[in-house]
Design a protein around this motif. Sequence first.
Motif, PDB file in Angstrom:
ATOM      1  N   GLY A   1       0.825  -1.207   0.000  1.00  0.00           N
ATOM      2  CA  GLY A   1       0.000   0.000   0.000  1.00  0.00           C
ATOM      3  C   GLY A   1       0.852   1.247   0.000  1.00  0.00           C
ATOM      4  N   VAL A   2       0.222   2.336  -0.418  1.00  0.00           N
ATOM      5  CA  VAL A   2       0.858   3.656  -0.364  1.00  0.00           C
ATOM      6  C   VAL A   2      -0.103   4.598   0.343  1.00  0.00           C
ATOM      7  CG1 VAL A   2       1.767   5.597  -1.709  1.00  0.00           C
ATOM      8  CG2 VAL A   2       2.112   3.254  -2.539  1.00  0.00           C
ATOM      9  N   ILE A   3       0.442   5.430   1.221  1.00  0.00           N
ATOM     10  CA  ILE A   3      -0.386   6.434   1.906  1.00  0.00           C
ATOM     11  C   ILE A   3      -0.615   7.584   0.939  1.00  0.00           C
ATOM     12  CG2 ILE A   3      -0.602   7.933   3.939  1.00  0.00           C
ATOM     13  CD1 ILE A   3       1.543   6.163   5.293  1.00  0.00           C
ATOM     14  N   VAL A   4      -1.754   7.563   0.279  1.00  0.00           N
ATOM     15  CA  VAL A   4      -2.058   8.597  -0.725  1.00  0.00           C
ATOM     16  C   VAL A   4      -3.554   8.551  -1.029  1.00  0.00           C
ATOM     17  CG1 VAL A   4      -1.578   6.991  -2.661  1.00  0.00           C
ATOM     18  CG2 VAL A   4      -1.480   9.447  -3.059  1.00  0.00           C
ATOM     19  N   ASP A   5      -4.115   9.717  -1.342  1.00  0.00           N
ATOM     20  CA  ASP A   5      -5.479   9.726  -1.860  1.00  0.00           C
ATOM     21  C   ASP A   5      -5.385   9.847  -3.382  1.00  0.00           C
ATOM     22  OD1 ASP A   5      -8.056  10.085  -2.627  1.00  0.00           O
ATOM     23  OD2 ASP A   5      -8.546  11.590  -1.103  1.00  0.00           O
ATOM     24  N   PRO A   6      -5.581   8.732  -4.105  1.00  0.00           N
ATOM     25  CA  PRO A   6      -5.357   8.771  -5.557  1.00  0.00           C
ATOM     26  C   PRO A   6      -6.326   9.707  -6.269  1.00  0.00           C
ATOM     27  CG  PRO A   6      -6.352   6.674  -4.911  1.00  0.00           C
ATOM     28  CD  PRO A   6      -6.042   7.408  -3.644  1.00  0.00           C
ATOM     29  N   ARG A   7      -7.456  10.020  -5.614  1.00  0.00           N
ATOM     30  CA  ARG A   7      -8.433  10.910  -6.261  1.00  0.00           C
ATOM     31  C   ARG A   7      -7.916  12.342  -6.343  1.00  0.00           C
ATOM     32  NH1 ARG A   7     -13.694   9.027  -2.891  1.00  0.00           N
ATOM     33  NH2 ARG A   7     -12.213   9.436  -1.230  1.00  0.00           N
ATOM     34  N   LYS A   8      -6.877  12.620  -5.538  1.00  0.00           N
ATOM     35  CA  LYS A   8      -6.333  13.988  -5.556  1.00  0.00           C
ATOM     36  C   LYS A   8      -5.148  14.122  -6.524  1.00  0.00           C
ATOM     37  CE  LYS A   8      -8.022  15.452  -1.108  1.00  0.00           C
ATOM     38  NZ  LYS A   8      -7.799  15.199   0.311  1.00  0.00           N
ATOM     39  N   LEU A   9      -4.820  13.038  -7.243  1.00  0.00           N
ATOM     40  CA  LEU A   9      -3.703  13.093  -8.196  1.00  0.00           C
ATOM     41  C   LEU A   9      -4.232  13.173  -9.618  1.00  0.00           C
ATOM     42  CD1 LEU A   9      -1.302  10.285  -6.835  1.00  0.00           C
ATOM     43  CD2 LEU A   9      -1.319  12.729  -6.262  1.00  0.00           C
ATOM     44  N   SER A  10      -3.477  13.814 -10.485  1.00  0.00           N
ATOM     45  CA  SER A  10      -3.825  13.796 -11.917  1.00  0.00           C
ATOM     46  C   SER A  10      -3.422  12.419 -12.459  1.00  0.00           C
ATOM     47  CB  SER A  10      -3.049  14.887 -12.649  1.00  0.00           C
ATOM     48  OG  SER A  10      -1.683  14.506 -12.721  1.00  0.00           O
ATOM     49  N   PRO A  11      -3.929  12.036 -13.643  1.00  0.00           N
ATOM     50  CA  PRO A  11      -3.521  10.736 -14.205  1.00  0.00           C
ATOM     51  C   PRO A  11      -2.008  10.595 -14.330  1.00  0.00           C
ATOM     52  CG  PRO A  11      -5.415  11.605 -15.402  1.00  0.00           C
ATOM     53  CD  PRO A  11      -4.988  12.682 -14.441  1.00  0.00           C
TER      54      PRO A  11
ATOM     55  N   ALA B   1      -1.764  -7.234  -7.092  1.00  0.00           N
ATOM     56  CA  ALA B   1      -3.078  -7.205  -7.746  1.00  0.00           C
ATOM     57  C   ALA B   1      -3.781  -5.918  -7.303  1.00  0.00           C
ATOM     58  CB  ALA B   1      -3.894  -8.433  -7.324  1.00  0.00           C
ATOM     59  N   PRO B   2      -4.948  -5.607  -7.873  1.00  0.00           N
ATOM     60  CA  PRO B   2      -5.648  -4.391  -7.431  1.00  0.00           C
ATOM     61  C   PRO B   2      -6.308  -4.551  -6.056  1.00  0.00           C
ATOM     62  CG  PRO B   2      -6.533  -5.196  -9.549  1.00  0.00           C
ATOM     63  CD  PRO B   2      -5.670  -6.265  -8.982  1.00  0.00           C
ATOM     64  N   ASP B   3      -6.447  -3.442  -5.369  1.00  0.00           N
ATOM     65  CA  ASP B   3      -7.214  -3.386  -4.119  1.00  0.00           C
ATOM     66  C   ASP B   3      -7.812  -1.973  -4.077  1.00  0.00           C
ATOM     67  OD1 ASP B   3      -7.746  -4.936  -1.479  1.00  0.00           O
ATOM     68  OD2 ASP B   3      -7.078  -2.991  -0.751  1.00  0.00           O
ATOM     69  N   VAL B   4      -8.188  -1.526  -2.910  1.00  0.00           N
ATOM     70  CA  VAL B   4      -8.830  -0.207  -2.781  1.00  0.00           C
ATOM     71  C   VAL B   4      -7.924   0.872  -3.402  1.00  0.00           C
ATOM     72  CG1 VAL B   4      -9.656   1.539  -1.146  1.00  0.00           C
ATOM     73  CG2 VAL B   4     -10.036  -0.898  -0.687  1.00  0.00           C
ATOM     74  N   GLY B   5      -8.504   1.680  -4.276  1.00  0.00           N
ATOM     75  CA  GLY B   5      -7.784   2.811  -4.852  1.00  0.00           C
ATOM     76  C   GLY B   5      -6.871   2.468  -6.013  1.00  0.00           C
ATOM     77  N   THR B   6      -6.807   1.185  -6.406  1.00  0.00           N
ATOM     78  CA  THR B   6      -6.015   0.811  -7.587  1.00  0.00           C
ATOM     79  C   THR B   6      -6.925   0.032  -8.535  1.00  0.00           C
ATOM     80  OG1 THR B   6      -5.222  -1.218  -6.522  1.00  0.00           O
ATOM     81  CG2 THR B   6      -3.806   0.720  -6.350  1.00  0.00           C
ATOM     82  N   ASN B   7      -6.509  -0.056  -9.802  1.00  0.00           N
ATOM     83  CA  ASN B   7      -7.365  -0.709 -10.796  1.00  0.00           C
ATOM     84  C   ASN B   7      -6.510  -1.315 -11.907  1.00  0.00           C
ATOM     85  OD1 ASN B   7      -6.479   1.482 -12.280  1.00  0.00           O
ATOM     86  ND2 ASN B   7      -8.374   2.633 -12.028  1.00  0.00           N
ATOM     87  N   ALA B   8      -7.163  -1.760 -12.967  1.00  0.00           N
ATOM     88  CA  ALA B   8      -6.447  -2.434 -14.060  1.00  0.00           C
ATOM     89  C   ALA B   8      -5.387  -1.517 -14.684  1.00  0.00           C
ATOM     90  CB  ALA B   8      -7.451  -2.888 -15.118  1.00  0.00           C
TER      91      ALA B   8
END
Length: 421
Positions: free
Chosen positions: A113-123, A149-156
């Motif tokens: 895991g990484v301590i980050v809110d991915p919704r606050k990052l640009s692509p 593999a993916p989990d919360v906040g990550t995807n394909a």
Amino acid sequence: MAVAQQISETNPWHTAQHQFDEAADMLKLDPGLRVILREVQREFTCHFPVQMDDGSVRCYTGYRVQHNINRGPAKGGLRFHPDVSLDEVKALAMWMTWKCAVVNIPYGGAKGGVIVDPRKLSPSELEHLTRRFATEISILVGPDRDIPAPDVGTNAQVMAWFMDTISMHKGYSVPATVTGKPVEVGGSLGRTDATGRGVMICTLAALEHLGLKPFGAKVVVQGFGNVGSVSARLLEEAGCTVIAVSEDYGGIYNPHGLPIRKLIEHRAREGTLKDFPGIEVISNDDLLRLECDVLVPAALENQITSRNAGEIRAKLIVEGANGPTTPGGDEILHRRKIFLVPDILANAGGVTVSYFEWVQDLQSFFWSEHEINQRLETIMQRSFREVLAIMKEKQVDLRLAAYLLAVRRVSEATAERGIYP
Ligand code: NAD
């Protein structure tokens, strides 16, 4: 002098160790095996820089933990979330070990895991963060060592960047380095739906055990990401009526049923369930207290605790999320005879199809979606039956039954391999 550990109900690592202890006590596990399995084997922390779009540099903290690799390579998701902590990742890694053992696939357990809110990052910031984190943990991962593999906040998409980064370091493509990838780059058909499909299969099996019919059964789903939305859609297709779903800021409710496919389309378009026309808004706390047949927590840990378990009005709880119920919550639910399908069984569909993806990548030979869903169904049904049989034989709840099966399998493998050197 040993310092007594302060036990916290909402520390996932304490929960994981407590659950293990219960099973180890009942199995009368050898003390040597107990000290090995009660701790994680490897924990890796990194602090790494990412250049933002405006040219500034931020430092992020990430983790990769391997709990046990005696039954095969380490396997487990990557979480990008502001509340990630080392204790959370350790718990999730341990739960992966038991989950792989419950469904009897040849993997050990890991998590990152990484301590980050991915919704606050640009692509592009998200891509840079993923590629740098992949590089940091590349000393641990690989198709025969540790497969994220993916989990919360990550995807394909995140998995595709991860795979590409590892492949760039090698100089050739290594698709089996990670699962949950897009189908175009070696992903498996059926992987996106797999966790929710497993939740649906377990729900139907549990309803049958309870003598309840799926048709018209009222379902409440907490969390509307990958696991929650797919569970809701497949349960609706199986004849259930999904009356409430939620996201982190709250949920929506209609006692006559919600149009799940339309909600999924709305969320894909708007990025949120907010503003969907003609629905009643409900808080996450109230959602958990709704009268229903099935409650599927599919968000994060610590949702059902000693604080609110007495107010749950579901007949059946199927844990799509990892660790949504604390030991205090479990005790109350058990006393109130609310049947609960535990995370290490209920959400094992994801890692099962991840295993299929890895096997397909290693062979460069791909299966049809029908074949994948069939094999998944066979494994989930068999695992449910095995755990249910232990529950009846030992007169325990389904969580402890699943732990008895998993801890026995992992401890046998650990004992057979012996202590090195
Ligand atoms: P996701 O990021 O796709 O979705 C998470 C969802 O939970 C989002 O809708 C978010 O808004 C919501 N949420 C967050 N906090 C909430 C709260 N307090 N109340 C209500 N909703 C909240 O993540 P996901 O992949 O669906 O994972 C969800 C859970 O399932 C996690 O516990 C994860 O570890 C577990 N899980 C995932 C997989 C998988 O294949 N993705 C497999 C097994 C288990």
